[in-house]
Motif scaffolding. Structure first.
Motif, PDB file in Angstrom:
ATOM      1  N   SER A 281       0.827  -1.223   0.000  1.00  0.00           N
ATOM      2  CA  SER A 281       0.000   0.000   0.000  1.00  0.00           C
ATOM      3  C   SER A 281       0.854   1.263   0.000  1.00  0.00           C
ATOM      4  O   SER A 281       0.502   2.260  -0.647  1.00  0.00           O
ATOM      5  CB  SER A 281      -0.965   0.001   1.187  1.00  0.00           C
ATOM      6  OG  SER A 281      -0.253  -0.095   2.397  1.00  0.00           O
ATOM      7  N   ARG A 282       2.005   1.241   0.696  1.00  0.00           N
ATOM      8  CA  ARG A 282       2.880   2.427   0.698  1.00  0.00           C
ATOM      9  C   ARG A 282       3.492   2.660  -0.673  1.00  0.00           C
ATOM     10  O   ARG A 282       3.606   3.802  -1.123  1.00  0.00           O
ATOM     11  CB  ARG A 282       3.990   2.271   1.747  1.00  0.00           C
ATOM     12  CG  ARG A 282       3.478   2.362   3.181  1.00  0.00           C
ATOM     13  CD  ARG A 282       4.571   2.055   4.173  1.00  0.00           C
ATOM     14  NE  ARG A 282       5.066   0.715   3.868  1.00  0.00           N
ATOM     15  CZ  ARG A 282       6.314   0.318   4.024  1.00  0.00           C
ATOM     16  NH1 ARG A 282       7.219   1.128   4.499  1.00  0.00           N
ATOM     17  NH2 ARG A 282       6.668  -0.901   3.723  1.00  0.00           N
ATOM     18  N   ASP A 283       3.895   1.576  -1.338  1.00  0.00           N
ATOM     19  CA  ASP A 283       4.466   1.705  -2.679  1.00  0.00           C
ATOM     20  C   ASP A 283       3.434   2.271  -3.656  1.00  0.00           C
ATOM     21  O   ASP A 283       3.744   3.148  -4.466  1.00  0.00           O
ATOM     22  CB  ASP A 283       4.955   0.345  -3.192  1.00  0.00           C
ATOM     23  CG  ASP A 283       6.045  -0.259  -2.331  1.00  0.00           C
ATOM     24  OD1 ASP A 283       6.960   0.468  -1.903  1.00  0.00           O
ATOM     25  OD2 ASP A 283       5.978  -1.485  -2.086  1.00  0.00           O
ATOM     26  N   ARG A 284       2.192   1.782  -3.564  1.00  0.00           N
ATOM     27  CA  ARG A 284       1.127   2.273  -4.449  1.00  0.00           C
ATOM     28  C   ARG A 284       0.819   3.745  -4.173  1.00  0.00           C
ATOM     29  O   ARG A 284       0.646   4.536  -5.104  1.00  0.00           O
ATOM     30  CB  ARG A 284      -0.130   1.408  -4.298  1.00  0.00           C
ATOM     31  CG  ARG A 284       0.012   0.043  -4.972  1.00  0.00           C
ATOM     32  CD  ARG A 284      -1.305  -0.715  -5.018  1.00  0.00           C
ATOM     33  NE  ARG A 284      -1.769  -1.132  -3.700  1.00  0.00           N
ATOM     34  CZ  ARG A 284      -1.372  -2.231  -3.070  1.00  0.00           C
ATOM     35  NH1 ARG A 284      -0.511  -3.043  -3.648  1.00  0.00           N
ATOM     36  NH2 ARG A 284      -1.846  -2.533  -1.879  1.00  0.00           N
ATOM     37  N   ALA A 285       0.786   4.113  -2.895  1.00  0.00           N
ATOM     38  CA  ALA A 285       0.498   5.513  -2.536  1.00  0.00           C
ATOM     39  C   ALA A 285       1.604   6.445  -3.025  1.00  0.00           C
ATOM     40  O   ALA A 285       1.330   7.540  -3.536  1.00  0.00           O
ATOM     41  CB  ALA A 285       0.325   5.642  -1.024  1.00  0.00           C
ATOM     42  N   PHE A 286       2.857   6.030  -2.879  1.00  0.00           N
ATOM     43  CA  PHE A 286       3.988   6.855  -3.331  1.00  0.00           C
ATOM     44  C   PHE A 286       3.888   7.093  -4.834  1.00  0.00           C
ATOM     45  O   PHE A 286       4.015   8.228  -5.308  1.00  0.00           O
ATOM     46  CB  PHE A 286       5.318   6.191  -2.966  1.00  0.00           C
ATOM     47  CG  PHE A 286       6.510   7.016  -3.332  1.00  0.00           C
ATOM     48  CD1 PHE A 286       7.037   7.931  -2.432  1.00  0.00           C
ATOM     49  CD2 PHE A 286       7.112   6.900  -4.585  1.00  0.00           C
ATOM     50  CE1 PHE A 286       8.139   8.707  -2.771  1.00  0.00           C
ATOM     51  CE2 PHE A 286       8.208   7.680  -4.938  1.00  0.00           C
ATOM     52  CZ  PHE A 286       8.725   8.578  -4.018  1.00  0.00           C
ATOM     53  N   ALA A 287       3.662   6.015  -5.587  1.00  0.00           N
ATOM     54  CA  ALA A 287       3.569   6.144  -7.045  1.00  0.00           C
ATOM     55  C   ALA A 287       2.360   6.990  -7.443  1.00  0.00           C
ATOM     56  O   ALA A 287       2.456   7.844  -8.320  1.00  0.00           O
ATOM     57  CB  ALA A 287       3.506   4.762  -7.686  1.00  0.00           C
ATOM     58  N   ALA A 288       1.221   6.766  -6.778  1.00  0.00           N
ATOM     59  CA  ALA A 288       0.012   7.520  -7.103  1.00  0.00           C
ATOM     60  C   ALA A 288       0.212   9.008  -6.857  1.00  0.00           C
ATOM     61  O   ALA A 288      -0.265   9.840  -7.648  1.00  0.00           O
ATOM     62  CB  ALA A 288      -1.176   6.996  -6.289  1.00  0.00           C
ATOM     63  N   ALA A 289       0.906   9.363  -5.778  1.00  0.00           N
ATOM     64  CA  ALA A 289       1.156  10.773  -5.465  1.00  0.00           C
ATOM     65  C   ALA A 289       1.981  11.442  -6.557  1.00  0.00           C
ATOM     66  O   ALA A 289       1.886  12.656  -6.762  1.00  0.00           O
ATOM     67  CB  ALA A 289       1.862  10.895  -4.116  1.00  0.00           C
ATOM     68  N   ALA A 290       2.770  10.657  -7.273  1.00  0.00           N
ATOM     69  CA  ALA A 290       3.577  11.191  -8.369  1.00  0.00           C
ATOM     70  C   ALA A 290       2.869  11.034  -9.714  1.00  0.00           C
ATOM     71  O   ALA A 290       3.454  11.339 -10.764  1.00  0.00           O
ATOM     72  CB  ALA A 290       4.928  10.486  -8.400  1.00  0.00           C
ATOM     73  N   GLY A 291       1.642  10.488  -9.679  1.00  0.00           N
ATOM     74  CA  GLY A 291       0.908  10.292 -10.925  1.00  0.00           C
ATOM     75  C   GLY A 291       1.467   9.170 -11.774  1.00  0.00           C
ATOM     76  O   GLY A 291       1.331   9.189 -12.997  1.00  0.00           O
ATOM     77  N   ARG A 292       2.097   8.199 -11.128  1.00  0.00           N
ATOM     78  CA  ARG A 292       2.736   7.093 -11.849  1.00  0.00           C
ATOM     79  C   ARG A 292       2.208   5.758 -11.344  1.00  0.00           C
ATOM     80  O   ARG A 292       1.551   5.694 -10.311  1.00  0.00           O
ATOM     81  CB  ARG A 292       4.263   7.141 -11.646  1.00  0.00           C
ATOM     82  CG  ARG A 292       4.919   8.481 -11.884  1.00  0.00           C
ATOM     83  CD  ARG A 292       5.680   8.649 -13.164  1.00  0.00           C
ATOM     84  NE  ARG A 292       6.482   7.590 -13.651  1.00  0.00           N
ATOM     85  CZ  ARG A 292       7.808   7.510 -13.558  1.00  0.00           C
ATOM     86  NH1 ARG A 292       8.494   8.433 -12.904  1.00  0.00           N
ATOM     87  NH2 ARG A 292       8.462   6.511 -14.125  1.00  0.00           N
ATOM     88  N   LYS A 293       2.572   4.689 -12.023  1.00  0.00           N
ATOM     89  CA  LYS A 293       2.263   3.322 -11.588  1.00  0.00           C
ATOM     90  C   LYS A 293       3.474   2.776 -10.839  1.00  0.00           C
ATOM     91  O   LYS A 293       4.613   3.075 -11.214  1.00  0.00           O
ATOM     92  CB  LYS A 293       1.954   2.442 -12.789  1.00  0.00           C
ATOM     93  CG  LYS A 293       0.693   2.839 -13.526  1.00  0.00           C
ATOM     94  CD  LYS A 293       0.475   1.927 -14.710  1.00  0.00           C
ATOM     95  CE  LYS A 293      -0.766   2.343 -15.472  1.00  0.00           C
ATOM     96  NZ  LYS A 293      -0.996   1.488 -16.641  1.00  0.00           N
ATOM     97  N   PRO A 294       3.242   1.931  -9.815  1.00  0.00           N
ATOM     98  CA  PRO A 294       4.369   1.407  -9.046  1.00  0.00           C
ATOM     99  C   PRO A 294       5.098   0.262  -9.734  1.00  0.00           C
ATOM    100  O   PRO A 294       6.222  -0.071  -9.358  1.00  0.00           O
ATOM    101  CB  PRO A 294       3.718   0.927  -7.754  1.00  0.00           C
ATOM    102  CG  PRO A 294       2.334   0.543  -8.161  1.00  0.00           C
ATOM    103  CD  PRO A 294       1.962   1.547  -9.236  1.00  0.00           C
ATOM    104  N   GLY A 295       4.501  -0.360 -10.719  1.00  0.00           N
ATOM    105  CA  GLY A 295       5.088  -1.552 -11.312  1.00  0.00           C
ATOM    106  C   GLY A 295       4.704  -2.770 -10.503  1.00  0.00           C
ATOM    107  O   GLY A 295       3.932  -2.685  -9.550  1.00  0.00           O
ATOM    108  N   GLY A 296       5.224  -3.895 -10.866  1.00  0.00           N
ATOM    109  CA  GLY A 296       4.893  -5.136 -10.178  1.00  0.00           C
ATOM    110  C   GLY A 296       5.604  -6.291 -10.837  1.00  0.00           C
ATOM    111  O   GLY A 296       6.604  -6.101 -11.524  1.00  0.00           O
TER     112      GLY A 296
END
Length: 176
Positions: free
Chosen positions: A113-128
């Motif tokens: 959830s932290r990785d997703r939130a960080f990426a979302a705040a930058a308007g990006r996808k976190p990958g996987g």
């Protein structure tokens, strides 16, 4: 009485029987006698040391693998899809994939959830799709250097052993 083998142990037995040349323990592993009957409670990855260690419930090293390979951009944590970095943090090995494009792969639960939130705040996808895995299928050895998109690559004989020893839902800590 014949007991059919299934899952990871059955696949490992078939692989080992068909590949006796890879049956020995990794050259740089800890005492092989510690592996017999060991229950792996967690996995520790030290990116800077290029080391993966299997730990028992008391936090003692049962087996170590040196010279792991990382994402093509090994410094820093994975933040975004396509950045070529290996994640850093506390995750889980949640399932094995015996039919991946890489020899035996174990999925790491990135992104959390932290990785997703960080990426979302930058308007990006976190990958996987981050895995522990062996060589690309069709190759007996790994490419040289850091070459993955963020995964942790090992020799095929090493991932065979990890596959057999590490159950689903095992915690994995990935340190810088």
């Amino acid at each position: 009485m014949i007991v059919p083998l299934s899952g990871r142990s059955g696949l490992l037995l078939a692989l080992l029987l068909g590949s006796a040349a890879r049956a020995g323990p990794p050259d740089d592993a800890l005492d092989p006698s510690r592996v017999a009957g060991a229950t792996i409670a967690s996995v520790l990855v030290e990116k800077a040391a290029r080391r993966l260690t299997l730990l028992d419930a008391d936090g003692r090293a049962v087996r170590q693998y040196q010279h792991i390979q990382l994402g093509r951009e090994p410094l820093g944590p994975k933040r975004f899809e396509g950045d070529g970095r290996t994640p850093e943090g506390h995750y889980t090995i949640d399932f094995g994939n015996p039919t991946s494009a890489y020899y035996l792969s174990l999925h790491i639960s990135y992104p959390d959830s932290r990785d997703r939130a960080f990426a979302a705040a930058a308007g990006r996808k976190p990958g996987g799709a981050i895995f522990l895995h062996g060589s690309p299928n069709g190759f007996s050895q790994r490419p040289a250097g850091d070459w993955t998109e963020g995964c942790i690559a090992l020799d095929n004989r090493e991932i065979e052993e990890i596959w057999a020893l590490v159950p689903d839902d095992t915690p994995i800590d990935i340190l810088p």
